[in-house]
Motif scaffolding. Structure first.
Motif, PDB file in Angstrom:
ATOM      1  N   VAL A 133      37.205  46.285   8.317  1.00 44.20           N
ATOM      2  CA  VAL A 133      37.542  45.302   7.284  1.00 44.20           C
ATOM      3  C   VAL A 133      36.295  44.826   6.534  1.00 44.20           C
ATOM      4  O   VAL A 133      36.404  44.133   5.525  1.00 44.20           O
ATOM      5  CB  VAL A 133      38.251  44.074   7.907  1.00 44.20           C
ATOM      6  CG1 VAL A 133      39.602  44.455   8.461  1.00 44.20           C
ATOM      7  CG2 VAL A 133      37.382  43.435   8.993  1.00 44.20           C
ATOM      8  N   LEU A 134      35.109  45.198   7.018  1.00 41.61           N
ATOM      9  CA  LEU A 134      33.874  44.771   6.355  1.00 41.61           C
ATOM     10  C   LEU A 134      33.686  45.532   5.046  1.00 41.61           C
ATOM     11  O   LEU A 134      33.934  46.728   4.969  1.00 41.61           O
ATOM     12  CB  LEU A 134      32.667  45.020   7.264  1.00 41.61           C
ATOM     13  CG  LEU A 134      32.639  44.267   8.609  1.00 41.61           C
ATOM     14  CD1 LEU A 134      31.393  44.668   9.384  1.00 41.61           C
ATOM     15  CD2 LEU A 134      32.693  42.768   8.385  1.00 41.61           C
ATOM     16  N   ARG A 194      35.713  44.935  16.759  1.00 43.63           N
ATOM     17  CA  ARG A 194      35.271  46.323  16.561  1.00 43.63           C
ATOM     18  C   ARG A 194      33.798  46.330  16.150  1.00 43.63           C
ATOM     19  O   ARG A 194      33.193  45.306  15.885  1.00 43.63           O
ATOM     20  CB  ARG A 194      36.124  47.016  15.485  1.00 43.63           C
ATOM     21  CG  ARG A 194      37.503  47.457  15.993  1.00 43.63           C
ATOM     22  CD  ARG A 194      37.365  48.573  17.015  1.00 43.63           C
ATOM     23  NE  ARG A 194      38.648  49.014  17.520  1.00 43.63           N
ATOM     24  CZ  ARG A 194      39.219  48.561  18.622  1.00 43.63           C
ATOM     25  NH1 ARG A 194      38.614  47.608  19.318  1.00 43.63           N
ATOM     26  NH2 ARG A 194      40.365  49.036  19.048  1.00 43.63           N
ATOM     27  N   GLY A 195      33.252  47.544  16.051  1.00 40.63           N
ATOM     28  CA  GLY A 195      31.875  47.696  15.600  1.00 40.63           C
ATOM     29  C   GLY A 195      30.882  47.516  16.737  1.00 40.63           C
ATOM     30  O   GLY A 195      31.197  47.628  17.912  1.00 40.63           O
ATOM     31  N   ARG A 240      26.546  45.785  17.311  1.00 42.77           N
ATOM     32  CA  ARG A 240      25.168  45.418  16.890  1.00 42.77           C
ATOM     33  C   ARG A 240      25.069  45.042  15.416  1.00 42.77           C
ATOM     34  O   ARG A 240      24.324  45.683  14.687  1.00 42.77           O
ATOM     35  CB  ARG A 240      24.215  46.576  17.217  1.00 42.77           C
ATOM     36  CG  ARG A 240      24.249  46.984  18.693  1.00 42.77           C
ATOM     37  CD  ARG A 240      23.353  48.205  18.913  1.00 42.77           C
ATOM     38  NE  ARG A 240      23.470  48.668  20.279  1.00 42.77           N
ATOM     39  CZ  ARG A 240      24.392  49.525  20.715  1.00 42.77           C
ATOM     40  NH1 ARG A 240      25.275  50.028  19.862  1.00 42.77           N
ATOM     41  NH2 ARG A 240      24.449  49.878  21.971  1.00 42.77           N
ATOM     42  N   PRO A 241      25.788  44.053  14.918  1.00 41.07           N
ATOM     43  CA  PRO A 241      26.709  43.157  15.626  1.00 41.07           C
ATOM     44  C   PRO A 241      28.168  43.626  15.534  1.00 41.07           C
ATOM     45  O   PRO A 241      28.520  44.405  14.655  1.00 41.07           O
ATOM     46  CB  PRO A 241      26.538  41.848  14.858  1.00 41.07           C
ATOM     47  CG  PRO A 241      26.322  42.304  13.442  1.00 41.07           C
ATOM     48  CD  PRO A 241      25.509  43.577  13.533  1.00 41.07           C
ATOM     49  N   CYS A 242      28.987  43.119  16.460  1.00 43.54           N
ATOM     50  CA  CYS A 242      30.431  43.360  16.392  1.00 43.54           C
ATOM     51  C   CYS A 242      31.066  42.357  15.428  1.00 43.54           C
ATOM     52  O   CYS A 242      30.512  41.289  15.170  1.00 43.54           O
ATOM     53  CB  CYS A 242      31.071  43.201  17.767  1.00 43.54           C
ATOM     54  SG  CYS A 242      30.632  44.514  18.915  1.00 43.54           S
ATOM     55  N   HIS A 243      32.234  42.713  14.914  1.00 44.12           N
ATOM     56  CA  HIS A 243      32.933  41.811  14.002  1.00 44.12           C
ATOM     57  C   HIS A 243      34.396  41.674  14.406  1.00 44.12           C
ATOM     58  O   HIS A 243      34.930  42.500  15.149  1.00 44.12           O
ATOM     59  CB  HIS A 243      32.846  42.330  12.559  1.00 44.12           C
ATOM     60  CG  HIS A 243      33.529  43.646  12.344  1.00 44.12           C
ATOM     61  ND1 HIS A 243      32.895  44.858  12.582  1.00 44.12           N
ATOM     62  CD2 HIS A 243      34.797  43.962  11.946  1.00 44.12           C
ATOM     63  CE1 HIS A 243      33.728  45.841  12.327  1.00 44.12           C
ATOM     64  NE2 HIS A 243      34.907  45.333  11.947  1.00 44.12           N
ATOM     65  N   ILE A 244      35.046  40.650  13.922  1.00 43.84           N
ATOM     66  CA  ILE A 244      36.464  40.437  14.167  1.00 43.84           C
ATOM     67  C   ILE A 244      37.241  41.301  13.181  1.00 43.84           C
ATOM     68  O   ILE A 244      37.150  41.109  11.973  1.00 43.84           O
ATOM     69  CB  ILE A 244      36.848  38.949  14.007  1.00 43.84           C
ATOM     70  CG1 ILE A 244      35.998  38.077  14.926  1.00 43.84           C
ATOM     71  CG2 ILE A 244      38.332  38.756  14.292  1.00 43.84           C
ATOM     72  CD1 ILE A 244      36.103  38.426  16.394  1.00 43.84           C
ATOM     73  N   ASP A 292      27.891  46.668  21.999  1.00 45.96           N
ATOM     74  CA  ASP A 292      29.003  47.266  21.261  1.00 45.96           C
ATOM     75  C   ASP A 292      30.308  46.614  21.711  1.00 45.96           C
ATOM     76  O   ASP A 292      30.331  45.832  22.660  1.00 45.96           O
ATOM     77  CB  ASP A 292      29.041  48.787  21.449  1.00 45.96           C
ATOM     78  CG  ASP A 292      29.133  49.187  22.918  1.00 45.96           C
ATOM     79  OD1 ASP A 292      29.615  48.369  23.735  1.00 45.96           O
ATOM     80  OD2 ASP A 292      28.729  50.304  23.252  1.00 45.96           O
ATOM     81  N   TYR A 293      31.406  46.940  21.023  1.00 47.58           N
ATOM     82  CA  TYR A 293      32.646  46.219  21.300  1.00 47.58           C
ATOM     83  C   TYR A 293      33.244  46.552  22.659  1.00 47.58           C
ATOM     84  O   TYR A 293      33.926  45.728  23.261  1.00 47.58           O
ATOM     85  CB  TYR A 293      33.677  46.462  20.188  1.00 47.58           C
ATOM     86  CG  TYR A 293      34.395  47.789  20.209  1.00 47.58           C
ATOM     87  CD1 TYR A 293      35.557  47.964  20.943  1.00 47.58           C
ATOM     88  CD2 TYR A 293      33.921  48.878  19.473  1.00 47.58           C
ATOM     89  CE1 TYR A 293      36.229  49.188  20.947  1.00 47.58           C
ATOM     90  CE2 TYR A 293      34.580  50.090  19.475  1.00 47.58           C
ATOM     91  CZ  TYR A 293      35.735  50.242  20.212  1.00 47.58           C
ATOM     92  OH  TYR A 293      36.393  51.438  20.213  1.00 47.58           O
TER      93      TYR A 293
END
Length: 370
Positions: free
Chosen positions: A271-272, A307-308, A310-314, A346-347
């Protein structure tokens, strides 16, 4: 374990004037794994057995070795010496497996192909029919006890209402087994369970939006791989087995029917709008603010997908779930979990941290300033 018993690899053995019952020689077992094509080489065989040791399934007979050595050392399955740790979740799973085998082998089976709303479902049963069978076979002493057993099986994802809209009741509602206990799994599957590929392709994502409906008309068991283009996100069930102990589950007592959101993709496109690095996130004057969220998980999870790395995201948030109620939003970055900084993880690793942690989850997230 049963195959090893049949092949006489597991037997009473004598060493230093002492007899050790029901044990096997590590080196012989490694040979057996290769001969029976359970492992392609000795290194893989050792890794497989180490996995079983890590999960408290086998151990050295004197507990002098914490790792599996491919040598003339004696090991034993914990189920053979009574040291296998039986948690309440494991007990329910084993009870479900036992009932399934008994039902499939019954002379007058109650598991049949039935139809509901013009959709055919495999190996289904009526709630009242199951209650009658449990009483007849001595699996329950009363109808109340049988209902509590059925509810425990449903809450642990072993059985389900065919369209996921009802809890377990002593009625003519149609249910089916959701796990295929007869699918023969290969040992090598153990080595893939924590890999990124396995997580992305598994119908059991460690992070879940909640328990979601399967596709209409999908009668496959949970263990059967769904369509490779769209993976079904399944809930991680953290509820206790209170109903098996005779207590009602408050999560389900409020309403007799369960309504779930539509099917979602397990690993959709990010979604990024663009990738963000840790350096960019933490640089002085960066347009991000930090927020602390306290999320109390309910009977089916926390209600978000991460997900993702280094960094993970919502990636997604269930609008009706605990995470949304705590203020979690899509595109936030995960800064810490229960006080531990996770920007470098990681996630999959963050998933493990949350799933093995407390039900009340404290997360720090960073979001872009609008």
């Amino acid at each position: 374990r049963l195959r090893l018993h049949d092949g006489k690899l597991i037997k009473d053995r004598r060493y230093h004037l002492r007899t050790y019952p029901n044990c096997f020689v590590a080196k012989e077992l490694t040979d057996w794994l290769i001969d029976h094509k359970e492992a392609p080489d000795r290194e893989t065989g050792i890794r497989l057995m180490q996995k079983l040791m890590d999960h408290y399934i086998i151990h050295h007979v004197c507990d002098e070795h914490s790792d599996y050595k491919d040598a003339k050392l004696l090991y034993r399955f914990r189920k053979d010496d009574g040291t296998f740790p039986l948690s309440k979740d494991v007990k329910v799973f084993m009870r479900g497996q036992s009932l399934y085998e008994k039902l499939v082998s019954a002379e007058a089976p109650i598991l049949k192909v039935r139809e509901e709303n013009s959709v055919k479902y495999q190996r289904t049963f009526l709630g009242s029919e199951m209650i009658d069978w449990l009483l007849q076979e001595g699996e329950a002493a009363s109808r109340k006890e049988a209902v509590e057993l059925g509810r425990a099986l449903l809450e642990h994802g072993i059985v389900q209402h065919v369209s996921n809209r009802h809890h377990f009741f002593d009625s003519n509602i149609l249910y089916q087994f959701w796990i295929n206990f007869r699918r023969r799994r290969r040992l090598t599957e153990l080595l893939n369970e924590n890999s990124p590929r396995a997580l992305s392709e598994s119908p059991d994502s460690p992070f879940c939006l909640r328990k979601l409906n399967p596709e209409q008309g999908n009668t496959s068991f949970l263990s059967v791989q769904p369509n490779k283009e769209i993976k079904i996100v399944s809930a991680v069930r953290r509820s206790s087995i209170t109903s098996l102990a005779g207590n009602s589950n408050p999560y389900f007592s409020a309403a007799p029917t369960l309504v779930f959101p539509p099917v979602a993709e397990c690993n959709p496109k990010s979604v990024l709008k663009r990738p963000v690095t840790n350096e960019e996130l933490l640089s002085p004057g960066a347009p991000y603010i930090k927020k602390t969220l306290t999320i109390v998980g309910d009977a089916v999870g926390w209600g978000f997908v991460v997900r993702g790395g280094r960094p993970c995201h919502i990636q997604a948030v269930d609008p009706g779930g605990p995470a949304a109620a705590a203020g979690m939003k899509v595109c936030q970055f995960v800064f810490s979990v229960n006080g531990m900084c996770v920007l470098h993880l990681d996630y999959q690793t963050i998933s493990s941290l949350i799933m093995t942690g407390p039900r009340t989850l404290v997360m720090e997230v960073m979001e872009a300033i609008e």
